[in-house]
Design an enzyme around this catalytic site. Structure first.
Site, PDB file in Angstrom:
ATOM      1  CG  HIS A   2     -11.476   7.281   0.308  1.00 10.09           C
ATOM      2  ND1 HIS A   2     -10.601   7.476  -0.741  1.00 10.09           N
ATOM      3  CD2 HIS A   2     -10.720   7.072   1.398  1.00 10.09           C
ATOM      4  CE1 HIS A   2      -9.366   7.369  -0.303  1.00 10.09           C
ATOM      5  NE2 HIS A   2      -9.395   7.136   0.993  1.00 10.09           N
ATOM      6  CG  HIS A  11     -11.042   7.106   6.047  1.00  3.80           C
ATOM      7  ND1 HIS A  11     -10.469   5.861   5.976  1.00  3.80           N
ATOM      8  CD2 HIS A  11     -10.394   7.858   5.125  1.00  3.80           C
ATOM      9  CE1 HIS A  11      -9.507   5.864   5.061  1.00  3.80           C
ATOM     10  NE2 HIS A  11      -9.438   7.074   4.524  1.00  3.80           N
TER      11      HIS A  11
HETATM   12  P1  AMP Z   1      -6.602   6.649   2.119  1.00  5.66           P
HETATM   13  O1  AMP Z   1      -5.255   6.445   2.776  1.00  5.66           O
HETATM   14  O2  AMP Z   1      -7.394   7.758   2.765  1.00  5.66           O
HETATM   15  O3  AMP Z   1      -6.498   6.783   0.609  1.00  5.66           O
HETATM   16  O4  AMP Z   1      -7.404   5.346   2.447  1.00  5.66           O
HETATM   17  C1  AMP Z   1      -7.590   4.276   1.574  1.00  5.66           C
HETATM   18  C2  AMP Z   1      -8.320   3.230   2.354  1.00  5.66           C
HETATM   19  O5  AMP Z   1      -8.833   2.286   1.438  1.00  5.66           O
HETATM   20  C3  AMP Z   1      -7.450   2.468   3.365  1.00  5.66           C
HETATM   21  O6  AMP Z   1      -7.994   2.608   4.663  1.00  5.66           O
HETATM   22  C4  AMP Z   1      -7.523   1.021   2.853  1.00  5.66           C
HETATM   23  O7  AMP Z   1      -7.550   0.085   3.895  1.00  5.66           O
HETATM   24  C5  AMP Z   1      -8.807   1.022   2.061  1.00  5.66           C
HETATM   25  N1  AMP Z   1      -8.889   0.020   1.003  1.00  5.66           N
HETATM   26  C6  AMP Z   1      -7.989  -0.174   0.006  1.00  5.66           C
HETATM   27  N2  AMP Z   1      -8.414  -1.179  -0.799  1.00  5.66           N
HETATM   28  C7  AMP Z   1      -9.615  -1.578  -0.306  1.00  5.66           C
HETATM   29  C8  AMP Z   1     -10.551  -2.592  -0.690  1.00  5.66           C
HETATM   30  N3  AMP Z   1     -10.358  -3.368  -1.760  1.00  5.66           N
HETATM   31  N4  AMP Z   1     -11.665  -2.739   0.048  1.00  5.66           N
HETATM   32  C9  AMP Z   1     -11.885  -1.957   1.128  1.00  5.66           C
HETATM   33  N5  AMP Z   1     -11.031  -1.002   1.540  1.00  5.66           N
HETATM   34  C10 AMP Z   1      -9.910  -0.815   0.844  1.00  5.66           C
END
Ligand code: AMP
Ligand code: ZN
Length: 139
Positions: free
Chosen positions: A99, A101
């Site tokens: 993903h 950001h």
């Molecule tokens: P990363 O640390 O780059 O893997 O980021 C994962 C991101 O996913 C974090 O910023 C979380 O806040 C976000 N996240 C996790 N679960 C969800 C969800 N159900 N809906 C939206 N964002 C999420």
């Protein structure tokens, strides 16, 4: 992948606040934003690493993230944004579905990346590391 939280979001099994969707990518609001308007742009297909995403989809992710960043600037009246991608848990990846950001930024937001700048011991060290990377580089 059946137990992947982001695949479940793409499939509508887990609710999300959608910003954009097409045949390749899905963009939605991060549930725990760094700043208001923080969006995640993901491939619809499950990939753990950004490196395995097909070029067309990877390009689309970057394009959509850039457009979402511009939309954030207009909607939130902020001057800039960061694009950030963590590949691997040592890099901070928590959700193992790649993903990108989109983080809206404001000069007064108080957020600082924990960024450091080191130095190579010598030009030769830098050149040697670059040679190693170039040797392993594959398209
Ligand atoms: P990363 O640390 O780059 O893997 O980021 C994962 C991101 O996913 C974090 O910023 C979380 O806040 C976000 N996240 C996790 N679960 C969800 C969800 N159900 N809906 C939206 N964002 C999420
Ligand atoms: Zn997935």
């Amino acid at each position: 992948m059946s137990d992947c939280i982001f695949c479940k979001i793409v499939n509508g099994e887990i609710p999300s606040t959608k910003i954009y969707e097409d045949e390749l990518v899905f963009a939605f609001m991060d549930i725990s934003p760094i700043n208001p308007g923080h969006v995640l742009v993901i491939p619809k297909e499950h990939h753990v690493s950004c490196a395995s995403i097909p070029e067309e989809t990877a390009g689309r992710i970057f394009h959509i993230a850039s457009r979402v960043g511009v939309a954030c600037k207009r909607a939130l009246d902020i001057p800039g944004f960061n694009l950030h991608l963590a590949d691997g848990s040592c890099a901070g990846q928590v959700v193992m579905h790649a993903h990108l950001h989109v983080v809206p930024r404001d000069p007064e937001d108080g957020f600082r990346w924990n960024w450091r700048q080191t130095k190579y011991a010598s030009d030769a060290e830098r050149e040697s590391i670059a040679s190693g990377i170039k040797e392993k580089f594959k398209l």
